[in-house]
Design a protein around this motif. Structure first.
Motif, PDB file in Angstrom:
ATOM      1  N   MET A   1       9.163   1.692  -2.426  1.00  7.88           N
ATOM      2  CA  MET A   1       9.237   2.949  -2.853  1.00  7.88           C
ATOM      3  C   MET A   1       9.305   3.215  -4.199  1.00  7.88           C
ATOM      4  O   MET A   1       9.205   4.205  -4.793  1.00  7.88           O
ATOM      5  N   GLY A   2       9.054   2.247  -5.031  1.00  2.00           N
ATOM      6  CA  GLY A   2       9.097   2.157  -6.451  1.00  2.00           C
ATOM      7  C   GLY A   2       9.510   1.380  -7.007  1.00  2.00           C
ATOM      8  O   GLY A   2      10.074   0.007  -6.544  1.00  2.00           O
ATOM      9  N   VAL A  51       2.407  -1.681   4.222  1.00  2.00           N
ATOM     10  CA  VAL A  51       2.610  -1.060   5.562  1.00  2.00           C
ATOM     11  C   VAL A  51       4.228  -1.092   5.659  1.00  2.00           C
ATOM     12  O   VAL A  51       4.767  -2.244   5.215  1.00  2.00           O
ATOM     13  N   GLU A  52       4.881  -0.116   6.165  1.00  2.00           N
ATOM     14  CA  GLU A  52       6.289   0.078   6.161  1.00  2.00           C
ATOM     15  C   GLU A  52       6.618  -0.255   7.694  1.00  2.00           C
ATOM     16  O   GLU A  52       6.033   0.259   8.462  1.00  2.00           O
ATOM     17  N   TYR A  53       7.811  -0.946   8.079  1.00  2.00           N
ATOM     18  CA  TYR A  53       8.251  -1.310   9.392  1.00  2.00           C
ATOM     19  C   TYR A  53       9.607  -0.773   9.663  1.00  2.00           C
ATOM     20  O   TYR A  53      10.369  -0.984   8.504  1.00  2.00           O
ATOM     21  N   PRO A  95      11.865  -4.252  -0.105  1.00  2.00           N
ATOM     22  CA  PRO A  95      12.905  -3.428   0.693  1.00  2.00           C
ATOM     23  C   PRO A  95      12.225  -1.768   0.758  1.00  2.00           C
ATOM     24  O   PRO A  95      11.420  -1.734  -0.079  1.00  2.00           O
ATOM     25  N   GLU A  96      12.705  -1.118   1.758  1.00  2.00           N
ATOM     26  CA  GLU A  96      12.497   0.288   1.516  1.00  2.00           C
ATOM     27  C   GLU A  96      13.707   0.928   1.696  1.00  2.00           C
ATOM     28  O   GLU A  96      14.879   0.514   1.800  1.00  2.00           O
ATOM     29  N   TYR A  97      13.476   2.156   1.790  1.00  2.00           N
ATOM     30  CA  TYR A  97      14.871   3.166   1.885  1.00  2.00           C
ATOM     31  C   TYR A  97      15.917   2.835   2.930  1.00  2.00           C
ATOM     32  O   TYR A  97      17.173   2.580   2.832  1.00  2.00           O
ATOM     33  N   GLY A 242      13.333   7.557   5.045  1.00  2.00           N
ATOM     34  CA  GLY A 242      13.645   6.648   6.315  1.00  2.00           C
ATOM     35  C   GLY A 242      12.140   6.615   7.137  1.00  2.00           C
ATOM     36  O   GLY A 242      12.491   6.085   8.288  1.00  2.00           O
ATOM     37  N   CYS A 243      11.215   7.392   6.728  1.00  2.00           N
ATOM     38  CA  CYS A 243       9.951   7.207   7.409  1.00  2.00           C
ATOM     39  C   CYS A 243       8.975   6.060   6.807  1.00  2.00           C
ATOM     40  O   CYS A 243       9.094   5.942   5.840  1.00  2.00           O
ATOM     41  N   CYS A 244       8.162   5.720   7.734  1.00  2.00           N
ATOM     42  CA  CYS A 244       7.149   4.802   7.381  1.00  2.00           C
ATOM     43  C   CYS A 244       5.979   5.378   7.336  1.00  2.00           C
ATOM     44  O   CYS A 244       5.355   6.240   7.763  1.00  2.00           O
ATOM     45  N   CYS A 245       5.034   4.733   6.385  1.00  2.00           N
ATOM     46  CA  CYS A 245       3.821   5.176   6.075  1.00  2.00           C
ATOM     47  C   CYS A 245       2.582   3.860   5.709  1.00  2.00           C
ATOM     48  O   CYS A 245       3.399   2.798   5.695  1.00  2.00           O
ATOM     49  N   LEU A 246       1.659   4.217   5.585  1.00  3.63           N
ATOM     50  CA  LEU A 246       0.489   3.344   5.431  1.00  3.63           C
ATOM     51  C   LEU A 246      -0.325   3.713   3.747  1.00  3.63           C
ATOM     52  O   LEU A 246      -0.611   4.856   3.754  1.00  3.63           O
ATOM     53  N   CYS A 291       3.606  15.527  11.267  1.00  5.22           N
ATOM     54  CA  CYS A 291       3.479  14.606  10.383  1.00  5.22           C
ATOM     55  C   CYS A 291       4.751  14.391   9.670  1.00  5.22           C
ATOM     56  O   CYS A 291       5.556  15.561   9.734  1.00  5.22           O
ATOM     57  N   ARG A 292       5.267  13.555   8.905  1.00  4.79           N
ATOM     58  CA  ARG A 292       6.514  13.398   7.984  1.00  4.79           C
ATOM     59  C   ARG A 292       6.389  14.161   6.892  1.00  4.79           C
ATOM     60  O   ARG A 292       7.470  14.288   6.241  1.00  4.79           O
ATOM     61  N   TRP A 293       5.329  14.480   6.297  1.00  5.55           N
ATOM     62  CA  TRP A 293       4.956  14.953   4.788  1.00  5.55           C
ATOM     63  C   TRP A 293       6.050  16.022   4.201  1.00  5.55           C
ATOM     64  O   TRP A 293       6.801  15.672   3.355  1.00  5.55           O
ATOM     65  N   ARG A 325       9.644  16.714  -5.977  1.00  7.54           N
ATOM     66  CA  ARG A 325       8.974  15.529  -6.561  1.00  7.54           C
ATOM     67  C   ARG A 325       8.006  14.609  -5.553  1.00  7.54           C
ATOM     68  O   ARG A 325       7.446  13.903  -6.152  1.00  7.54           O
ATOM     69  N   TYR A 326       8.095  14.851  -4.416  1.00  9.56           N
ATOM     70  CA  TYR A 326       7.115  14.479  -3.255  1.00  9.56           C
ATOM     71  C   TYR A 326       6.539  15.466  -2.712  1.00  9.56           C
ATOM     72  O   TYR A 326       6.974  16.197  -1.902  1.00  9.56           O
ATOM     73  N   ASP A 327       5.030  15.348  -3.212  1.00  8.15           N
ATOM     74  CA  ASP A 327       4.329  16.487  -2.746  1.00  8.15           C
ATOM     75  C   ASP A 327       2.791  15.933  -2.927  1.00  8.15           C
ATOM     76  O   ASP A 327       2.764  15.240  -3.569  1.00  8.15           O
ATOM     77  N   PHE A 423      -3.071   5.708  -2.807  1.00  2.00           N
ATOM     78  CA  PHE A 423      -3.646   6.641  -1.711  1.00  2.00           C
ATOM     79  C   PHE A 423      -2.569   6.536  -0.938  1.00  2.00           C
ATOM     80  O   PHE A 423      -2.278   5.767  -0.100  1.00  2.00           O
ATOM     81  N   ARG A 424      -1.620   7.684  -0.612  1.00  3.96           N
ATOM     82  CA  ARG A 424      -0.446   7.669  -0.277  1.00  3.96           C
ATOM     83  C   ARG A 424      -0.296   8.526   1.262  1.00  3.96           C
ATOM     84  O   ARG A 424       0.858   8.364   1.396  1.00  3.96           O
ATOM     85  N   PRO A 425      -0.921   9.335   1.371  1.00  9.50           N
ATOM     86  CA  PRO A 425      -0.651  10.274   2.814  1.00  9.50           C
ATOM     87  C   PRO A 425      -0.619   9.558   4.088  1.00  9.50           C
ATOM     88  O   PRO A 425       0.105  10.311   4.954  1.00  9.50           O
TER      89      PRO A 425
HETATM   90  N1  GLU Z   1       8.091   6.006   3.095  1.00 14.05           N
HETATM   91  C1  GLU Z   1       7.460   6.844   2.360  1.00 14.05           C
HETATM   92  C2  GLU Z   1       6.361   7.674   2.993  1.00 14.05           C
HETATM   93  O1  GLU Z   1       6.423   7.598   4.209  1.00 14.05           O
HETATM   94  C3  GLU Z   1       6.672   6.252   0.688  1.00 14.05           C
HETATM   95  C4  GLU Z   1       7.656   5.511   0.078  1.00 14.05           C
HETATM   96  C5  GLU Z   1       6.882   4.683  -0.916  1.00 14.05           C
HETATM   97  O2  GLU Z   1       6.516   5.267  -1.989  1.00 14.05           O
HETATM   98  O3  GLU Z   1       6.653   3.578  -0.800  1.00 14.05           O
HETATM   99  O4  GLU Z   1       5.434   8.205   2.311  1.00 14.05           O
END
Ligand code: GLU
Ligand code: MG
Length: 640
Positions: A1-2, A51-53, A95-97, A242-246, A291-293, A325-327, A423-425
Motif C-alpha cells: 500500500m505504500g 497480487v493482494e490476497y 503486508p497490506e492493510y 481491506g480489499c484486494c487488487c491486481l 467494484c471496490r473503487w 486521495r484515492y481516486d 497501473f492500479r484499477p
Molecule cells: N488494496 C488497494 C486496492 O485494492 C491498493 C493498495 C495499494 O496501493 O497497494 O486498490
C-alpha cells in the motif's frame, strides 16, 4: 500500500504541525531528484505484477467462513527467505492493510522478451503454493477482491468486537484487530485520516433491491446520521483498504516514455475496472455496484467538510478539493496532452511556481503541485529531519498516500531503477490464470501503444465519467463508455491542437461504446484492442508455448468482454441469488458466504471447473522459467 518507514509514529496533533514542513521538503526532494534523473536514458522495458490476497478460514462444522488474522505470522516466515537471499527469491511478500491480507510480487521484474508472458502465471502459482504451505487447518489463501461479510459480527478468526468509542477507526463494525498490527503505518493512517476529516469516514453503497429487500437495510441509520436507509453503510478505512487488487508496474526507457504510458493507460483504467469487476457484496449485502473503487475512495477520504464544499473553509484550509486521495488521476502528463486536462485542477500555486522556477515543465509541475495539496497523514519522529539531497521520504510520504488509478514514479535514489508508472484499477481475480490473463493483456497493450504510437487520450472529464459508469452493476455487459474512435496518431501534437482547443475538444472524436466494442471491435468505427494486439503479435517472433498461453489469455478477455463469460462480480451475484437459502432479500448470509467461498476456493485450485467464468479449456503452457534454448535464440529484446 505504500511506503513502509520504520519508526515511531507521531500523534495527529504533532503530525498536523509538520504538514508544511513535509510539503516544503518533499517538494525540494522532488526537485533534487528530478535534476539528477530527468535525462536518465536507456532503461529497458521491465514490468511486474502485484497480487493482494485474503487469508480465510473455513469452519466446516458450522458452515462459517471468516478472515484469519494471521498475516503477520505468515509474513515473518515468508520474509525470512528474502532476508537470506534478497536477489535469489522467486517472490516477495509485503503486508497490506488487513491483518488478514498479504501481498505478493515476483522476485524480480519481467523483461522485454515475449517469453516472459509465459512465466507470469507459473510465478503466481508458485507464490500461492509458497504462502499456502504456511496455512493452518481450514485456512486458504484467496485472491478475492472483497470478503463479502467483512464487517459482519464475528467476521474474523479469532473474533473481536468493534470499538466504536475507542478504536482507531471508531467503527461500529470493523475492530482494530483486523488492521495489520505488524507496522504502525496502518493504524496511524486510519486514526489520522479520521481526525483530519473531523469525523469517521462514511460510505453508502446503494443496496441491490430484490423483491424482499428490507429498507432500511439494517438499523445503522438509527445509530448514525451519515447512514442512508436504502444503502449499505460502511464506516471504516478497512472496508476499502481491506480489499484486494491486481496492480502492474512498468519501467519506461526514459521520462518521456513514462509520461506517454501514464497518459495512454489512463483511459483504459475504467475499462479494465469494469472488465475485472469482482466485488458486488459488502458487509453481508448484495449492492448495486460491482467494484471496490468508490468504497476505497470513501474509506480514506480525509477531506474536511470545508474542503468537500459542505461548509466554509476552516482555518488553515486552503482548497476546495473535488476528490479523495484515492481516486482517478486528474491530469495528463505529456505536454501535447495538456488540452485534454479539461477539469480545472486544484494545485498549490506556490509549489507550482517553485517547480517552474526549477525548470520543471507545466504539466509535471502542475501534477506535483496537485499531489501536494494533501497533508501528510502519517509521519514518524525519526523521519522529520532529512537531508534533502539524499533522502526522498517526504516526497514519498505525499506521493504514496495519493492512491490514484495511475501513479507516476521517479527512480528511487541510488538505484538502478528507471522512471516507472503503476497501473492500479484492476480488481483481483480468483485464479492465477485470470490474473495472468489481465496482466498479459495490459502489458501487451503497452507494447502495442508504444510500437504503433497509438493515442487513446480523451478529455479527463470523460475518463471520470467512465470511472463512475464502470462500477455500476453489470457495467461490463450493459455499460457504455466514452472511447476515442481514431486512435492512430500519426497525429502530431500540432495537428491534434487543430482539432481540439483547450476546453473544447471536438466531441465527434469520441463515441459511447460497450466494453465488447472496445475490446472486440465495432464495425467501421474501432478495430478493438484484441485485434490490435493480435496484429502486433503477428509481427513478432514468439515461441509456440508462449503463443498458446497468450491466446488463452486473450480468449478469456475477449469472452468476458462479449458477455459469453461472466465477470467475477456477476458470478458472485448469480451464486448468491440462485442459492437455495437466498431469501431474495439481498442478504449474503453466513451459510451462503460459506458456500460461495468454498466454490471460489474449488475454482481457484482447479478442483471445480467453472465454464461460465473461465470457459472450457484453460490449459496454458505456462513455465517456471524461460527455457535456456529460447534465451539463446531470443537474445534480442524487442524495443517495446
Ligand atoms: N488494496 C488497494 C486496492 O485494492 C491498493 C493498495 C495499494 O496501493 O497497494 O486498490
Ligand atoms: Mg498493495
Amino acid at each position: 500500500m505504500g511506503l513502509l518507514t520504520e519508526g515511531s509514529p507521531l500523534s495527529w496533533e504533532e503530525t498536523k504541525v509538520h504538514a508544511d514542513h513535509v510539503r516544503k521538503h518533499g517538494v525540494i526532494q522532488f526537485i533534487n531528484l528530478y535534476k539528477k534523473l530527468r535525462d536518465r536514458q536507456g532503461d529497458v522495458l521491465k514490468w511486474g505484477d502485484e497480487v493482494e490476497y485474503i487469508i480465510v478460514k473455513f469452519d466446516d462444522e458450522n458452515k462459517r467462513v471468516t478472515v484469519s488474522l494471521r498475516a503477520q505470522e505468515m509474513l515473518a516466515e515468508l520474509n525470512e527467505k528474502e532476508l537470506a537471499d534478497p536477489q535469489g527469491v522467486k517472490s516477495l511478500w509485503r503486508p497490506e492493510y488487513g491483518a488478514y491480507m498479504i501481498e505478493g510480487t515476483p522476485g524480480r521484474p519481467y523483461g522485454g522478451l515475449l517469453a516472459h508472458f509465459n512465466i507470469v502465471e507459473a510465478n503466481m502459482k508458485y507464490r500461492r503454493t509458497e504462502a499456502a504451505a504456511l496455512l493452518g487447518p481450514g485456512e486458504y489463501l484467496m485472491s478475492i477482491t472483497n470478503f463479502p461479510r467483512l464487517g459482519c459480527p464475528n467476521f474474523t478468526s479469532p473474533p473481536f468486537d468493534p470499538q466504536p468509542e475507542t478504536g482507531v477507526s471508531r467503527s461500529l463494525f470493523f475492530p482494530d484487530e483486523a488492521i495489520y498490527p505488524g507496522h504502525p503505518r496502518f493504524k496511524t493512517l486510519t486514526r489520522n485520516i479520521r481526525m483530519r476529516r473531523g469525523e469517521k469516514v462514511a460510505i453508502n453503497l446503494p443496496i441491490f433491491k430484490d423483491v424482499n429487500t428490507k429498507i432500511p437495510v439494517d438499523d445503522s441509520h438509527q445509530k448514525e446520521s451519515n447512514a442512508l436507509p436504502d444503502h449499505v453503510y460502511l464506516d471504516a478505512m478497512g472496508f476499502g483498504m481491506g480489499c484486494c487488487c491486481l496492480q502492474l508496474t512498468f519501467q519506461a526507457c526514459n521520462i518521456a516514455e513514462a509520461r506517454t504510458l501514464y497518459d495512454q493507460l489512463t483511459p483504459l483504467c475504467p475499462i479494465m475496472l469494469a472488465l475485472s469487476a469482482a466485488s458486488p457484496a459488502y458487509r453481508g449485502f448484495l449492492t448495486d455496484v460491482d467494484c471496490r473503487w468508490n468504497v476505497i475512495s470513501g474509506s480514506v477520504d480525509c477531506r474536511t467538510p470545508g474542503e468537500r464544499g459542505l461548509a466554509p473553509l476552516g482555518p488553515g484550509e486552503k482548497f476546495r478539493i473535488t476528490k479523495s486521495r484515492y481516486d482517478s488521476i486528474d491530469s495528463y502528463l505529456s505536454p501535447h496532452n495538456e488540452k485534454y486536462n479539461d477539469i480545472p485542477l486544484t494545485y498549490d500555486k506556490d509549489i507550482y511556481k517553485q517547480l517552474r522556477e526549477n525548470d520543471i515543465d507545466h504539466p509535471l509541475a502542475q501534477h506535483i503541485a496537485h499531489l501536494f495539496i494533501r497533508d501528510t497523514v502519517s509521519l514518524f519522529s525519526e523521519k522529520v529531519n532529512q537531508n534533502d539531497e539524499e533522502d526522498t521520504d517526504h516526497f514519498e510520504n505525499i506521493q504514496s498516500t495519493n492512491w490514484q488509478t495511475m501513479r507516476f514514479k521517479p527512480p528511487p535514489p541510488r538505484s538502478s531503477i528507471g522512471w516507472r508508472v503503476e497501473f492500479r484499477p484492476c480488481e483481483a481475480q480468483l485464479t492465477d490464470f485470470e490474473n495472468a490473463a489481465f496482466v498479459c493483456f495490459v502489458v501487451l497493450l503497452t507494447r502495442v501503444i508504444l510500437s504503433y504510437q497509438l493515442n487513446f487520450v480523451m478529455p479527463i472529464s470523460k475518463v471520470d465519467e467512465n470511472m463512475q459508469k464502470a462500477q455500476k452493476r453489470d457495467a461490463c455487459k450493459q455499460g457504455k463508455f466514452w472511447w476515442r474512435k481514431d486512435i492512430s496518431t500519426g497525429v502530431t501534437p500540432v495537428e491534434a491542437s487543430r482539432h481540439c482547443h483547450l476546453g473544447s475538444c471536438d466531441t465527434d472524436q469520441y463515441e459511447e461504446m460497450t466494453i465488447n466494442e472496445i475490446i472486440n471491435g465495432k464495425e467501421g468505427t474501432f478495430p478493438g484492442l484484441i485485434a490490435l494486439i493480435e496484429s502486433y503479435l503477428e509481427s513478432m517472433d514468439v515461441d509456440a508455448d508462449t503463443h498458446c498461453s497468450i491466446q488463452q489469455y486473450l480468449k478469456l478477455i475477449q469472452r468476458r468482454a462479449s458477455g459469453k463469460l461472466l465477470t467475477t462480480a456477476s458470478y458472485i451475484r448469480e451464486f448468491v441469488t440462485t442459492h437455495p437459502l437466498y431469501k431474495k432479500d439481498s442478504v449474503v448470509s453466513e451459510e451462503i458466504n460459506y458456500d460461495l467461498l468454498k466454490a471460489a476456493q474449488a475454482i481457484q485450485s482447479g478442483e471445480m471447473p467453472c465454464p461460465k467464468l473461465l470457459g472450457n479449456s484453460i490449459f496454458t503452457k505456462t513455465k517456471e522459467s524461460i527455457p535456456e534454448a529460447l534465451r539463446k535464440v531470443l537474445t534480442k529484446e524487442c524495443p517495446y
